[in-house]
Each structure stands twice: as C-alpha cells, then as structure tokens.
Write a protein that holds these residues in place. Structure first.
Motif, PDB file in Angstrom:
ATOM      1  N   LEU A 142       0.841  -1.203   0.000  1.00 53.95           N
ATOM      2  CA  LEU A 142       0.000   0.000   0.000  1.00 53.95           C
ATOM      3  C   LEU A 142       0.877   1.255   0.000  1.00 53.95           C
ATOM      4  O   LEU A 142       0.520   2.265  -0.603  1.00 53.95           O
ATOM      5  N   GLY A 143       2.032   1.156   0.664  1.00 53.87           N
ATOM      6  CA  GLY A 143       2.948   2.296   0.722  1.00 53.87           C
ATOM      7  C   GLY A 143       3.569   2.631  -0.625  1.00 53.87           C
ATOM      8  O   GLY A 143       4.016   3.753  -0.850  1.00 53.87           O
ATOM      9  N   GLU A 144       3.591   1.665  -1.533  1.00 57.62           N
ATOM     10  CA  GLU A 144       4.201   1.888  -2.857  1.00 57.62           C
ATOM     11  C   GLU A 144       3.381   2.811  -3.742  1.00 57.62           C
ATOM     12  O   GLU A 144       3.905   3.383  -4.692  1.00 57.62           O
ATOM     13  N   ALA A 145       2.085   2.855  -3.488  1.00 64.52           N
ATOM     14  CA  ALA A 145       1.208   3.587  -4.409  1.00 64.52           C
ATOM     15  C   ALA A 145       0.052   4.197  -3.624  1.00 64.52           C
ATOM     16  O   ALA A 145      -1.095   3.786  -3.753  1.00 64.52           O
ATOM     17  N   ARG A 146       0.379   5.182  -2.816  1.00 64.67           N
ATOM     18  CA  ARG A 146      -0.624   5.748  -1.894  1.00 64.67           C
ATOM     19  C   ARG A 146      -1.724   6.510  -2.607  1.00 64.67           C
ATOM     20  O   ARG A 146      -2.785   6.728  -2.057  1.00 64.67           O
ATOM     21  N   ASN A 147      -1.449   6.939  -3.825  1.00 66.94           N
ATOM     22  CA  ASN A 147      -2.447   7.761  -4.518  1.00 66.94           C
ATOM     23  C   ASN A 147      -3.219   7.001  -5.588  1.00 66.94           C
ATOM     24  O   ASN A 147      -4.083   7.566  -6.240  1.00 66.94           O
ATOM     25  N   ARG A 148      -2.889   5.737  -5.770  1.00 68.92           N
ATOM     26  CA  ARG A 148      -3.601   4.985  -6.818  1.00 68.92           C
ATOM     27  C   ARG A 148      -4.816   4.291  -6.231  1.00 68.92           C
ATOM     28  O   ARG A 148      -4.743   3.681  -5.159  1.00 68.92           O
ATOM     29  N   PRO A 149      -5.951   4.362  -6.906  1.00 68.57           N
ATOM     30  CA  PRO A 149      -7.099   3.607  -6.423  1.00 68.57           C
ATOM     31  C   PRO A 149      -6.766   2.121  -6.356  1.00 68.57           C
ATOM     32  O   PRO A 149      -6.196   1.564  -7.301  1.00 68.57           O
ATOM     33  N   THR A 150      -7.077   1.510  -5.212  1.00 67.83           N
ATOM     34  CA  THR A 150      -6.618   0.144  -4.931  1.00 67.83           C
ATOM     35  C   THR A 150      -7.764  -0.697  -4.391  1.00 67.83           C
ATOM     36  O   THR A 150      -8.605  -0.216  -3.632  1.00 67.83           O
ATOM     37  N   VAL A 151      -7.766  -1.953  -4.793  1.00 62.53           N
ATOM     38  CA  VAL A 151      -8.717  -2.923  -4.249  1.00 62.53           C
ATOM     39  C   VAL A 151      -7.908  -4.007  -3.547  1.00 62.53           C
ATOM     40  O   VAL A 151      -6.931  -4.519  -4.114  1.00 62.53           O
ATOM     41  N   VAL A 152      -8.279  -4.332  -2.310  1.00 63.12           N
ATOM     42  CA  VAL A 152      -7.619  -5.414  -1.577  1.00 63.12           C
ATOM     43  C   VAL A 152      -8.528  -6.641  -1.650  1.00 63.12           C
ATOM     44  O   VAL A 152      -9.737  -6.539  -1.405  1.00 63.12           O
ATOM     45  N   VAL A 153      -7.942  -7.767  -2.029  1.00 65.85           N
ATOM     46  CA  VAL A 153      -8.720  -8.993  -2.246  1.00 65.85           C
ATOM     47  C   VAL A 153      -8.221 -10.070  -1.290  1.00 65.85           C
ATOM     48  O   VAL A 153      -7.008 -10.260  -1.146  1.00 65.85           O
ATOM     49  N   MET A 154      -9.125 -10.779  -0.643  1.00 64.18           N
ATOM     50  CA  MET A 154      -8.736 -11.873   0.245  1.00 64.18           C
ATOM     51  C   MET A 154      -9.918 -12.819   0.437  1.00 64.18           C
ATOM     52  O   MET A 154     -11.063 -12.422   0.228  1.00 64.18           O
ATOM     53  N   HIS A 155      -9.626 -14.058   0.802  1.00 59.91           N
ATOM     54  CA  HIS A 155     -10.710 -15.035   0.921  1.00 59.91           C
ATOM     55  C   HIS A 155     -11.620 -14.730   2.116  1.00 59.91           C
ATOM     56  O   HIS A 155     -12.841 -14.659   1.986  1.00 59.91           O
ATOM     57  N   HIS A 156     -11.015 -14.567   3.296  1.00 61.70           N
ATOM     58  CA  HIS A 156     -11.822 -14.353   4.505  1.00 61.70           C
ATOM     59  C   HIS A 156     -12.138 -12.871   4.673  1.00 61.70           C
ATOM     60  O   HIS A 156     -11.233 -12.043   4.645  1.00 61.70           O
ATOM     61  N   PRO A 157     -13.399 -12.534   4.942  1.00 59.76           N
ATOM     62  CA  PRO A 157     -13.696 -11.127   5.242  1.00 59.76           C
ATOM     63  C   PRO A 157     -13.299 -10.815   6.687  1.00 59.76           C
ATOM     64  O   PRO A 157     -13.407 -11.676   7.559  1.00 59.76           O
ATOM     65  N   PRO A 158     -12.869  -9.583   6.954  1.00 63.26           N
ATOM     66  CA  PRO A 158     -12.378  -9.257   8.306  1.00 63.26           C
ATOM     67  C   PRO A 158     -13.456  -8.740   9.243  1.00 63.26           C
ATOM     68  O   PRO A 158     -13.148  -8.115  10.240  1.00 63.26           O
ATOM     69  N   ASN A 186      -7.186   5.492  -0.273  1.00 63.65           N
ATOM     70  CA  ASN A 186      -7.242   5.080  -1.685  1.00 63.65           C
ATOM     71  C   ASN A 186      -7.712   3.629  -1.840  1.00 63.65           C
ATOM     72  O   ASN A 186      -7.864   3.153  -2.963  1.00 63.65           O
ATOM     73  N   VAL A 187      -7.953   2.928  -0.716  1.00 65.16           N
ATOM     74  CA  VAL A 187      -8.501   1.564  -0.810  1.00 65.16           C
ATOM     75  C   VAL A 187     -10.004   1.677  -1.084  1.00 65.16           C
ATOM     76  O   VAL A 187     -10.796   1.999  -0.197  1.00 65.16           O
ATOM     77  N   GLU A 188     -10.355   1.459  -2.326  1.00 65.08           N
ATOM     78  CA  GLU A 188     -11.749   1.623  -2.765  1.00 65.08           C
ATOM     79  C   GLU A 188     -12.652   0.559  -2.151  1.00 65.08           C
ATOM     80  O   GLU A 188     -13.824   0.819  -1.878  1.00 65.08           O
ATOM     81  N   ALA A 189     -12.116  -0.642  -2.010  1.00 65.42           N
ATOM     82  CA  ALA A 189     -12.938  -1.752  -1.525  1.00 65.42           C
ATOM     83  C   ALA A 189     -12.047  -2.890  -1.071  1.00 65.42           C
ATOM     84  O   ALA A 189     -10.891  -3.007  -1.498  1.00 65.42           O
ATOM     85  N   VAL A 190     -12.584  -3.719  -0.194  1.00 67.68           N
ATOM     86  CA  VAL A 190     -11.995  -5.025   0.125  1.00 67.68           C
ATOM     87  C   VAL A 190     -12.987  -6.060  -0.402  1.00 67.68           C
ATOM     88  O   VAL A 190     -14.178  -6.013  -0.067  1.00 67.68           O
ATOM     89  N   LEU A 191     -12.500  -6.960  -1.245  1.00 64.71           N
ATOM     90  CA  LEU A 191     -13.363  -7.982  -1.850  1.00 64.71           C
ATOM     91  C   LEU A 191     -12.982  -9.346  -1.286  1.00 64.71           C
ATOM     92  O   LEU A 191     -11.810  -9.724  -1.307  1.00 64.71           O
ATOM     93  N   ALA A 192     -13.979 -10.071  -0.783  1.00 61.15           N
ATOM     94  CA  ALA A 192     -13.716 -11.346  -0.124  1.00 61.15           C
ATOM     95  C   ALA A 192     -14.669 -12.423  -0.638  1.00 61.15           C
ATOM     96  O   ALA A 192     -15.560 -12.161  -1.461  1.00 61.15           O
ATOM     97  N   GLY A 193     -14.448 -13.639  -0.143  1.00 58.07           N
ATOM     98  CA  GLY A 193     -15.321 -14.768  -0.460  1.00 58.07           C
ATOM     99  C   GLY A 193     -15.757 -15.398   0.852  1.00 58.07           C
ATOM    100  O   GLY A 193     -16.151 -14.704   1.784  1.00 58.07           O
ATOM    101  N   HIS A 194     -15.678 -16.745   0.923  1.00 61.44           N
ATOM    102  CA  HIS A 194     -15.822 -17.513   2.161  1.00 61.44           C
ATOM    103  C   HIS A 194     -17.241 -17.585   2.698  1.00 61.44           C
ATOM    104  O   HIS A 194     -17.634 -18.596   3.255  1.00 61.44           O
TER     105      HIS A 194
END
Ligand SMILES: [Fe+2]
Ligand SMILES: [Fe+2]
Length: 270
Positions: A142-158, A186-194
């Motif tokens: 996340l520190g590499e691109a603080r200004n880019r819109p980003t989506v974090v993806v993971m299986h388990h929702p937090p 800049n984290v637009e969304a967290v997308l999960a499954g599970h």
C-alpha cells in the motif's frame, strides 16, 4: 474496466459431490458459460478462494479444465479449502502466483486500478488470519502507491456478519488490518469470499463485500445460536464496474438465463 468475481467453487474430483449433495463442477461450468455470455465481457476474473474442496491435485486439474473456455485472465486466490502447493503446481503457468515464500500474495494492475491480493489462510483451519508478516507485506504494497485507487482482495472477510456459525471460526489480526486500511483512503474496496453470499459493510473507511458462491450458498441464519446450513439459493457472481471518478460499483449477476421483457411505457421505465 469490468471485473467479474467468482468465489467458492469447491471443485471435487470426478464422481464426488460436495457434502454428498452438490455437483460443484456442473455449477462452475454454468458460471463459466454465464461469464462468456456477458455483454460486455469482463476484462478479468477474480476467483476468491475455496477453488477446490479438498485441495487435491486432481481437483485443481479439473478446475483448470473447467476454466479453460474463459478468454479473460483469471486470478486465483487461496481459501481455507485450498492447498497452496497443489494450487501453484497445477497452475504453474499463472505467472502472477509467487514461487517463493509461504503465502500466495501478489499485486497486478487492472487499468488504473491496483489490485492487491492477500493470503488469509491458516492451513488446517476454517478461520482466517492476517499475521504480522502478511500485514507487513500489505503495508509495503500500500505504501508503494498511496495515490492509486486500490482494491484489496482476500478469501476471509475481516468483519462479523451476524451469521454466527461462520463468525465463530474467527479472523485473527483484523484490528491491525483495519488500522492499516484506515490509513489508506485510496482503498476503494476489500473484496472477499468464504461467506457464500453477498454481504457488504462499511469498514475502516472502505467497503467490504463478500461474494456469493458459484454453487451452494451459506443459509441466511441470523437467529442467535442457529445451526449452520448450506442452501441451494440461486448462485451468482459479482461484477465490479470501475470507472475513474465514479468509483467501484458492484452488481450481483445471477447465473442462468432469465426471461426479460421490455418496459411497456417509456415514462414508467425504471
Ligand atoms: Fe467456501
Ligand atoms: Fe472458505
């Protein structure tokens, strides 16, 4: 940019049914057919874990055959039913999968959207985790691109969903993950499954959404102490439409062919 999210396919070996009831491969074949018919076609497909039911090599081989008709690139995410080594070995041509280290974590670009895939698996357990090593990795990404819109993806929702028997399996490290996400607007969304159903929540300054399964769904049991069940509700996938300036708009797309009628009067449309 149109991102399709399929999840929790739980593929088993030929002749074997999930929970003795669900022919998950047939369901995935229908989902693949559905994705191929979409207009416009998705630019890429995220498969958010529990790809195989038992993590066996022949299950991944079967999964591979089932995904073959898709022309868009497919990005695989590990879930609690998966086996990292078997997954990587059967999908060795998926160059984005890391070849070293314990965790299946990676980033890629989807147009001007950055996608960061986290590994939340604890081998042998149903629940998820973001340990300090994984958190450190995410912090660096996340520190590499603080200004880019980003989506974090993971299986388990937090987050806790209110479906007690699923919440009971737990998610370790959620507080620290939340603090990190909150520092990155800049984290637009967290997308999960599970969870095998679509659930959304505002969480630490972003939106977390879980996806339906392409096969069986987790029954919606919000009563305290309710026993867990799966349900053969209509399977679905999610379609995430990304347009700069508009954000990530998430649609549910039910898998199947449904009767459509034109609106009769233009003025009543909608
Ligand atoms: Fe699952
Ligand atoms: Fe899972």
């Amino acid at each position: 940019m149109l991102i399709a999210q399929i999840s929790d396919m739980h593929i088993r070996a030929e002749g074997s049914l999930a929970y003795g009831r669900v022919e998950t491969a047939t369901f995935l074949a229908r989902a693949v057919d559905h994705l191929r018919r979409l207009q416009p076609r998705p630019d890429l497909i995220l498969a958010t874990g529990d790809l195989a039911d038992g993590g066996a090599r022949d299950e991944y081989r079967r999964l591979r055959r089932l995904l073959e008709p898709l022309s868009a690139p497919v990005y695989l995410v590990a879930g609690n039913h998966d086996d990292r080594a078997a997954l990587v070995s059967e999908f060795s041509d998926h160059r984005y999968l890391p070849r070293t280290g314990e965790f299946l974590q990676y980033t890629f670009d989807a147009g001007d959207l950055r996608v960061v895939v986290m590994d939340t698996v604890i081998p042998g357990k149903v629940g998820g985790e973001v340990c300090s090593e994984r958190l450190g990795w995410l912090s660096a990404r996340l520190g590499e691109a603080r200004n880019r819109p980003t989506v974090v993806v993971m299986h388990h929702p937090p987050f806790e969903t209110g479906i007690e028997f699923m919440d009971g399996y737990g998610f370790e490290g959620g507080e620290a993950l939340g603090e990190l996400i909150a520092k990155h607007p800049n984290v637009e969304a967290v997308l999960a499954g599970h969870l095998h159903r679509r659930i959304s929540v505002r969480w630490r300054g972003t939106v977390v959404t879980t996806a339906p399964s392409t096969a069986h769904q987790v029954a919606l049991t919000l009563a305290p102490g309710a026993r867990g069940h799966f349900s053969l509700e209509p399977p679905a996938c999610l379609l995430h439409l990304w347009r700069p300036g508009q954000g990530l708009v998430t649609h549910t797309s039910y898998i199947g062919t449904f009767v459509m009628h034109p609106f009769r009067e233009e003025r009543l449309a909608g």
